[in-house]
Write a protein that holds these residues in place. Structure first.
Motif, PDB file in Angstrom:
ATOM      1  N   ASN A 157      41.271  36.855  26.421  1.00 53.99           N
ATOM      2  CA  ASN A 157      41.480  35.283  25.537  1.00 53.99           C
ATOM      3  C   ASN A 157      41.500  34.122  26.248  1.00 53.99           C
ATOM      4  O   ASN A 157      41.585  33.102  25.738  1.00 53.99           O
ATOM      5  CB  ASN A 157      43.408  34.950  24.913  1.00 53.99           C
ATOM      6  N   GLY A 158      40.713  35.006  27.576  1.00 55.25           N
ATOM      7  CA  GLY A 158      39.708  33.419  28.452  1.00 55.25           C
ATOM      8  C   GLY A 158      40.746  33.053  28.562  1.00 55.25           C
ATOM      9  O   GLY A 158      40.517  31.371  29.434  1.00 55.25           O
ATOM     10  N   THR A 159      41.576  33.516  29.406  1.00 55.93           N
ATOM     11  CA  THR A 159      42.330  33.257  30.551  1.00 55.93           C
ATOM     12  C   THR A 159      42.460  33.708  31.285  1.00 55.93           C
ATOM     13  O   THR A 159      41.705  34.650  31.559  1.00 55.93           O
ATOM     14  CB  THR A 159      44.298  32.916  30.144  1.00 55.93           C
ATOM     15  N   LEU A 160      42.470  33.220  33.104  1.00 57.71           N
ATOM     16  CA  LEU A 160      42.543  34.015  34.093  1.00 57.71           C
ATOM     17  C   LEU A 160      43.592  35.152  34.516  1.00 57.71           C
ATOM     18  O   LEU A 160      45.164  35.432  33.830  1.00 57.71           O
ATOM     19  CB  LEU A 160      43.009  33.550  35.571  1.00 57.71           C
ATOM     20  N   ASP A 161      43.211  36.587  35.101  1.00 58.00           N
ATOM     21  CA  ASP A 161      44.321  37.366  35.307  1.00 58.00           C
ATOM     22  C   ASP A 161      44.966  37.297  36.626  1.00 58.00           C
ATOM     23  O   ASP A 161      44.075  37.455  37.580  1.00 58.00           O
ATOM     24  CB  ASP A 161      43.288  38.692  35.951  1.00 58.00           C
ATOM     25  N   MET A 162      46.263  37.159  36.205  1.00 56.77           N
ATOM     26  CA  MET A 162      46.326  36.436  37.536  1.00 56.77           C
ATOM     27  C   MET A 162      47.588  37.177  38.716  1.00 56.77           C
ATOM     28  O   MET A 162      47.165  37.706  40.046  1.00 56.77           O
ATOM     29  CB  MET A 162      47.678  36.119  37.628  1.00 56.77           C
ATOM     30  N   ASP A 163      47.542  38.376  37.654  1.00 55.72           N
ATOM     31  CA  ASP A 163      47.551  39.590  38.394  1.00 55.72           C
ATOM     32  C   ASP A 163      46.384  39.948  39.706  1.00 55.72           C
ATOM     33  O   ASP A 163      46.973  41.063  40.753  1.00 55.72           O
ATOM     34  CB  ASP A 163      48.240  41.107  36.884  1.00 55.72           C
ATOM     35  N   ALA A 164      45.390  39.878  39.026  1.00 60.73           N
ATOM     36  CA  ALA A 164      44.212  40.474  39.855  1.00 60.73           C
ATOM     37  C   ALA A 164      43.769  39.727  40.652  1.00 60.73           C
ATOM     38  O   ALA A 164      43.693  39.590  41.997  1.00 60.73           O
ATOM     39  CB  ALA A 164      43.002  39.921  39.035  1.00 60.73           C
ATOM     40  N   PHE A 165      43.942  38.153  40.240  1.00 58.52           N
ATOM     41  CA  PHE A 165      44.464  37.173  42.383  1.00 58.52           C
ATOM     42  C   PHE A 165      45.014  37.556  42.956  1.00 58.52           C
ATOM     43  O   PHE A 165      44.833  37.704  44.214  1.00 58.52           O
ATOM     44  CB  PHE A 165      44.840  35.995  41.271  1.00 58.52           C
ATOM     45  N   ASP A 166      46.270  37.796  42.750  1.00 63.07           N
ATOM     46  CA  ASP A 166      46.960  38.883  43.724  1.00 63.07           C
ATOM     47  C   ASP A 166      46.411  39.190  44.142  1.00 63.07           C
ATOM     48  O   ASP A 166      46.410  39.839  45.732  1.00 63.07           O
ATOM     49  CB  ASP A 166      48.297  38.737  43.416  1.00 63.07           C
ATOM     50  N   GLY A 167      45.506  40.357  43.798  1.00 61.62           N
ATOM     51  CA  GLY A 167      44.959  41.753  44.573  1.00 61.62           C
ATOM     52  C   GLY A 167      43.891  41.365  45.650  1.00 61.62           C
ATOM     53  O   GLY A 167      43.197  41.354  46.048  1.00 61.62           O
ATOM     54  N   LEU A 168      43.019  40.222  44.739  1.00 65.35           N
ATOM     55  CA  LEU A 168      41.836  38.946  46.291  1.00 65.35           C
ATOM     56  C   LEU A 168      42.280  39.091  46.965  1.00 65.35           C
ATOM     57  O   LEU A 168      41.309  38.934  47.532  1.00 65.35           O
ATOM     58  CB  LEU A 168      41.161  38.484  44.922  1.00 65.35           C
ATOM     59  N   LEU A 169      43.711  38.606  47.339  1.00 66.34           N
ATOM     60  CA  LEU A 169      43.681  37.070  48.323  1.00 66.34           C
ATOM     61  C   LEU A 169      43.906  38.974  49.594  1.00 66.34           C
ATOM     62  O   LEU A 169      44.628  39.799  49.272  1.00 66.34           O
ATOM     63  CB  LEU A 169      44.765  37.227  48.274  1.00 66.34           C
ATOM     64  N   SER A 170      43.469  38.109  51.059  1.00 62.72           N
ATOM     65  CA  SER A 170      43.210  39.668  51.730  1.00 62.72           C
ATOM     66  C   SER A 170      43.736  38.572  52.682  1.00 62.72           C
ATOM     67  O   SER A 170      43.360  37.126  52.739  1.00 62.72           O
ATOM     68  CB  SER A 170      42.821  40.553  51.838  1.00 62.72           C
ATOM     69  N   ASP A 171      43.338  39.010  54.280  1.00 66.16           N
ATOM     70  CA  ASP A 171      43.782  38.834  55.356  1.00 66.16           C
ATOM     71  C   ASP A 171      41.959  37.757  56.048  1.00 66.16           C
ATOM     72  O   ASP A 171      42.044  36.839  55.999  1.00 66.16           O
ATOM     73  CB  ASP A 171      43.927  39.519  56.642  1.00 66.16           C
ATOM     74  N   ARG A 172      40.940  38.345  54.753  1.00 67.36           N
ATOM     75  CA  ARG A 172      40.144  37.693  55.683  1.00 67.36           C
ATOM     76  C   ARG A 172      39.719  36.293  54.191  1.00 67.36           C
ATOM     77  O   ARG A 172      38.109  35.596  54.527  1.00 67.36           O
ATOM     78  CB  ARG A 172      38.874  38.895  54.879  1.00 67.36           C
ATOM     79  N   THR A 173      40.328  35.994  53.406  1.00 61.62           N
ATOM     80  CA  THR A 173      40.463  34.596  52.080  1.00 61.62           C
ATOM     81  C   THR A 173      40.337  33.814  53.154  1.00 61.62           C
ATOM     82  O   THR A 173      41.648  33.667  53.958  1.00 61.62           O
ATOM     83  CB  THR A 173      41.658  34.756  51.709  1.00 61.62           C
ATOM     84  N   ARG A 174      39.264  32.821  53.191  1.00 59.82           N
ATOM     85  CA  ARG A 174      39.308  31.543  53.434  1.00 59.82           C
ATOM     86  C   ARG A 174      39.301  30.187  52.641  1.00 59.82           C
ATOM     87  O   ARG A 174      40.482  29.214  53.415  1.00 59.82           O
ATOM     88  CB  ARG A 174      37.796  31.217  54.533  1.00 59.82           C
ATOM     89  N   PHE A 175      39.287  30.462  51.300  1.00 57.19           N
ATOM     90  CA  PHE A 175      38.859  29.450  50.470  1.00 57.19           C
ATOM     91  C   PHE A 175      38.998  29.650  49.335  1.00 57.19           C
ATOM     92  O   PHE A 175      38.548  30.939  48.873  1.00 57.19           O
ATOM     93  CB  PHE A 175      37.357  29.065  50.728  1.00 57.19           C
ATOM     94  N   VAL A 176      39.461  29.303  48.325  1.00 56.48           N
ATOM     95  CA  VAL A 176      39.648  29.250  46.491  1.00 56.48           C
ATOM     96  C   VAL A 176      39.154  28.178  46.366  1.00 56.48           C
ATOM     97  O   VAL A 176      39.376  27.301  46.361  1.00 56.48           O
ATOM     98  CB  VAL A 176      41.130  29.338  46.030  1.00 56.48           C
ATOM     99  N   SER A 177      37.897  28.352  45.781  1.00 57.24           N
ATOM    100  CA  SER A 177      37.080  27.491  44.599  1.00 57.24           C
ATOM    101  C   SER A 177      37.306  27.627  42.854  1.00 57.24           C
ATOM    102  O   SER A 177      36.844  28.249  42.490  1.00 57.24           O
ATOM    103  CB  SER A 177      35.801  27.155  45.200  1.00 57.24           C
TER     104      SER A 177
END
Length: 417
Positions: A157-177
């Motif tokens: 439907n053209g919205t973001l998969d927010m559950d998937a976003f949660d899974g992308l966050l890691s100890d190496r995440t430095r920046f979100v754009s």
């Protein structure tokens, strides 16, 4: 009664439309229905006059001259910086950097903050609906230093998969754009939630918001969002081309090295060493778009006088009508059907190519955009080459929707037979 604010009526918005000279001219012998504001907005007389006056009456280079013309122009230029800060809710005008556009603003952050603070293996999260301006700068950083780019998937439907976003966050995440409003879909992303989740996971994660579309369609407050950087471009906000804005928290900007070198961003220069001014001057090398910045200030004055809440309400009413009527046309598929949308409708037809539909609309006096809208990965995800995109502005009205519908109906008869 004291304290009661009168909301603009549809008659008021009809009057605002009269402020845009180009909308009075015909296109292909038909009354112009301009529905490509997401690409570039038309300009009100107030902006045109401000641009002309900046060149006619007061033009001089800024920040350097002690004579009256230079002082006057400098004051007008810097007044726009204060207007921008107030318009987006920044703490200080010193957090406002003038760039050429959103693209340069994002490249500035990638090359200045990114090259200084990131290393191989560090992760940056973006979404699957980003404009190329928020993809390619990070890919360049990947090629230069080996950062890892992770993508938030886009749902059907053209919205973001927010559950998937949660899974992308890691100890190496430095920046979100992340884009605030998709230029291709009109989807309003939950950037407050994204920022809150990223900061809760690790308070050191920084977030940039691409606000190119959001500042045109709705009120924005960067402190309320909680973002570290925010970028937008002037020409979509009823202002001139060649000028954009990067907001950055003062502590971040002052810790970042210059993006470009040249005049007006230095304290001292010798062949042995150069020292730089604090932000924002350190990021504004050379003579800027002086008249264009002043005219951007006039654009902000114009929309602020109408009220961004009022503009959002006006466009929301038209959007609902536009979608309702387009849904009566056989064979259309819509992209970006989530509940939170700005004034953008994107569709394909099983009976005609987007370009053929747009050419027929052009002959009917209707200006729309077709293609991938600088979102090729998004279109590939939907399995299409591109869409027809109709986008609204504060000057849009019911007559525009009628013209669009007449054109689409004509296209269906011609192409769908």
């Amino acid at each position: 009664m004291a304290g009661v604010v009168k909301m603009p009526s549809q008659n008021d918005f009809a009057r605002y439309r009269d402020d845009f000279p180009v909308l009075a001219r015909p296109m292909n012998g038909q009354k112009l229905a301009y529905m490509d504001t997401a690409s570039s907005a038309q300009k009100p007389r107030a902006v045109i006059d401000a641009l002309r006056e900046a060149l006619d009456r007061d033009y001089a280079n800024i920040h350097r001259g002690l004579y009256a013309l230079s002082q006057t122009t400098t004051q007008k230029f810097e007044a726009t910086r204060r207007k921008v800060a107030d318009f987006i809710g920044a703490s200080s005008e010193n957090e406002i950097v003038f760039t050429r556009n959103t693209t340069e603003a994002i490249n500035l952050v990638a090359q200045s903050w990114g090259r200084t603070n990131l290393k191989a293996g560090d992760e940056i999260i973006i979404s699957g609906m980003e404009h190329h301006a928020n993809i390619v700068p990070w890919q360049l950083l990947h090629d230069q230093i080996g950062i890892v780019l992770k993508i938030i998937p886009v749902l059907p439907n053209g919205t973001l998969d927010m559950d998937a976003f949660d899974g992308l966050l890691s100890d190496r995440t430095r920046f979100v754009s992340i884009v605030h409003v998709s230029n291709a879909l009109g989807t309003i992303n939950p950037v407050e939630t994204i920022i809150r989740k990223a900061k809760a996971y690790n308070a050191d994660i920084l977030v940039l918001v691409d606000g190119s579309q959001s500042v045109t369609h709705m009120p924005v407050n960067v402190l309320g969002l909680g973002c570290d950087f925010f970028a937008f471009t002037g020409h979509k906000l009823y202002g001139p081309t060649g000028v954009g804005v990067l907001y950055g928290r003062a502590a971040l900007l002052n810790a970042m090295p210059p993006y470009q070198g040249g005049g007006d961003m230095i304290e001292t220069v010798s062949f042995a060493q150069t020292t730089y001014k604090p932000a924002p001057a350190r990021f504004e090398a050379g003579t800027p778009a002086i008249a264009e910045v002043i005219a951007l200030g006039a654009a902000i004055d114009y929309v602020a006088a109408i009220g961004m809440d009022n503009i959002a309400a006006h466009e929301g009413m038209l959007l609902a009508s536009l979608v309702e009527q387009l849904e009566t046309v056989p064979g259309l598929t819509f992209y970006g059907t989530g509940p939170d949308k700005a004034g953008i409708v994107s569709f394909t037809a099983d009976w005609g190519h987007p370009s053929d539909i747009a050419m027929i609309l052009d002959q009917c006096g209707v200006a729309v955009r077709t293609g991938h809208h600088c979102c090729m990965p998004l279109m590939q995800g939907f399995g299409v080459e591109g869409t027809v995109r109709a986008s609204l502005g504060l000057y849009s009205n019911v007559d525009d929707i009628i013209s669009l519908m007449n054109g689409v109906t004509k296209a269906h008869k011609l192409l769908g037979a």
